[in-house]
Design a protein around this motif. Structure first.
Motif, PDB file in Angstrom:
ATOM      1  N   LYS A 116      -9.223   2.010   9.303  1.00 35.64           N
ATOM      2  CA  LYS A 116      -9.380   2.524   7.938  1.00 35.64           C
ATOM      3  C   LYS A 116      -8.056   3.080   7.425  1.00 35.64           C
ATOM      4  CE  LYS A 116     -11.799   6.085   5.339  1.00 35.64           C
ATOM      5  NZ  LYS A 116     -12.643   7.273   5.428  1.00 35.64           N
ATOM      6  N   TYR A 163      -5.018   2.288   8.318  1.00 34.85           N
ATOM      7  CA  TYR A 163      -4.088   1.183   8.063  1.00 34.85           C
ATOM      8  C   TYR A 163      -4.426   0.499   6.737  1.00 34.85           C
ATOM      9  CZ  TYR A 163      -1.284   0.970  12.341  1.00 34.85           C
ATOM     10  OH  TYR A 163      -0.371   1.223  13.332  1.00 34.85           O
ATOM     11  N   LYS A 164      -5.716   0.271   6.492  1.00 33.41           N
ATOM     12  CA  LYS A 164      -6.119  -0.387   5.238  1.00 33.41           C
ATOM     13  C   LYS A 164      -5.715   0.455   4.033  1.00 33.41           C
ATOM     14  CE  LYS A 164      -9.711  -2.796   4.634  1.00 33.41           C
ATOM     15  NZ  LYS A 164     -10.006  -4.188   4.587  1.00 33.41           N
ATOM     16  N   ILE A 165      -5.921   1.757   4.117  1.00 32.21           N
ATOM     17  CA  ILE A 165      -5.557   2.652   3.016  1.00 32.21           C
ATOM     18  C   ILE A 165      -4.049   2.595   2.769  1.00 32.21           C
ATOM     19  CG2 ILE A 165      -5.372   5.083   2.338  1.00 32.21           C
ATOM     20  CD1 ILE A 165      -8.109   5.491   3.760  1.00 32.21           C
ATOM     21  N   LEU A 176      -1.950   0.185   3.608  1.00 31.89           N
ATOM     22  CA  LEU A 176      -1.523  -1.146   3.161  1.00 31.89           C
ATOM     23  C   LEU A 176      -2.003  -1.480   1.747  1.00 31.89           C
ATOM     24  CD1 LEU A 176      -1.896  -3.039   6.534  1.00 31.89           C
ATOM     25  CD2 LEU A 176       0.239  -2.576   5.289  1.00 31.89           C
ATOM     26  N   ASP A 177      -3.029  -0.783   1.255  1.00 31.32           N
ATOM     27  CA  ASP A 177      -3.441  -0.966  -0.138  1.00 31.32           C
ATOM     28  C   ASP A 177      -2.355  -0.483  -1.099  1.00 31.32           C
ATOM     29  OD1 ASP A 177      -5.868  -2.127   0.472  1.00 31.32           O
ATOM     30  OD2 ASP A 177      -7.028  -0.270   0.239  1.00 31.32           O
ATOM     31  N   LYS A 178      -1.546   0.485  -0.640  1.00 31.22           N
ATOM     32  CA  LYS A 178      -0.511   1.066  -1.492  1.00 31.22           C
ATOM     33  C   LYS A 178       0.895   0.614  -1.118  1.00 31.22           C
ATOM     34  CE  LYS A 178      -3.295   5.190  -2.129  1.00 31.22           C
ATOM     35  NZ  LYS A 178      -3.434   6.600  -1.796  1.00 31.22           N
ATOM     36  N   ASN A 179       1.069   0.042   0.088  1.00 34.18           N
ATOM     37  CA  ASN A 179       2.394  -0.314   0.597  1.00 34.18           C
ATOM     38  C   ASN A 179       2.374  -1.715   1.182  1.00 34.18           C
ATOM     39  OD1 ASN A 179       3.739   2.526   0.574  1.00 34.18           O
ATOM     40  ND2 ASN A 179       1.754   2.834   1.542  1.00 34.18           N
ATOM     41  N   ASP A 180       3.435  -2.444   0.973  1.00 32.81           N
ATOM     42  CA  ASP A 180       3.581  -3.776   1.552  1.00 32.81           C
ATOM     43  C   ASP A 180       4.398  -3.647   2.836  1.00 32.81           C
ATOM     44  OD1 ASP A 180       3.476  -6.543   1.793  1.00 32.81           O
ATOM     45  OD2 ASP A 180       5.320  -6.818   0.645  1.00 32.81           O
ATOM     46  N   GLY A 236       0.700  -4.723   8.667  1.00 36.38           N
ATOM     47  CA  GLY A 236      -0.279  -5.763   8.348  1.00 36.38           C
ATOM     48  C   GLY A 236      -0.664  -6.565   9.565  1.00 36.38           C
TER      49      GLY A 236
END
Length: 117
Positions: free
Chosen positions: A96, A98-100, A102-106, A111
């Protein structure tokens, strides 16, 4: 985030080192003084030399620079490295987190770790 020169100055003073010791003959004292007081920047090569003289790694330096906290990415990497493979609750939590992030950062590395998770 603090100015890098001011952080170097704090570390140097904390260790009781003189400017002359830290710069040897690698930099001018005037240039180093300007850097420590936030009035100029230095090259990466010079920064590496200074940190080496202070016996501080880049990782330690950035930890200090960020008020003795890891950056979020570094914190997530540490969570993954220290993860117990059979702890389902920890796996779900870190997934969770990591997903949060990666939703805001590339970030390719995080990933790829998310895929593994």
């Amino acid at each position: 985030m603090k100015n890098y020169g001011l952080v170097v100055k704090d570390i140097r003073n904390g260790k009781g080192y003189t400017q002359k010791y830290v710069i040897k003959n690698h930099l001018t004292q005037g240039g180093f003084s300007k850097f420590e007081n936030g009035l100029s920047d230095i090259s990466l090569r010079n920064m590496e030399f200074i940190l080496n003289q202070l016996d501080v790694t880049f990782e330690e330096f950035f930890f200090i620079t960020h008020d003795y906290h890891y950056r979020k990415k570094d914190d997530l990497l540490q969570q993954f490295i220290n993860l117990t493979y059979n702890d389902k609750l920890s796996l779900k939590k870190i997934h969770k987190d990591y997903k949060i992030f990666l939703d805001k950062n590339d970030d390719i590395l995080l990933g790829n770790i998310l895929i593994i998770l």
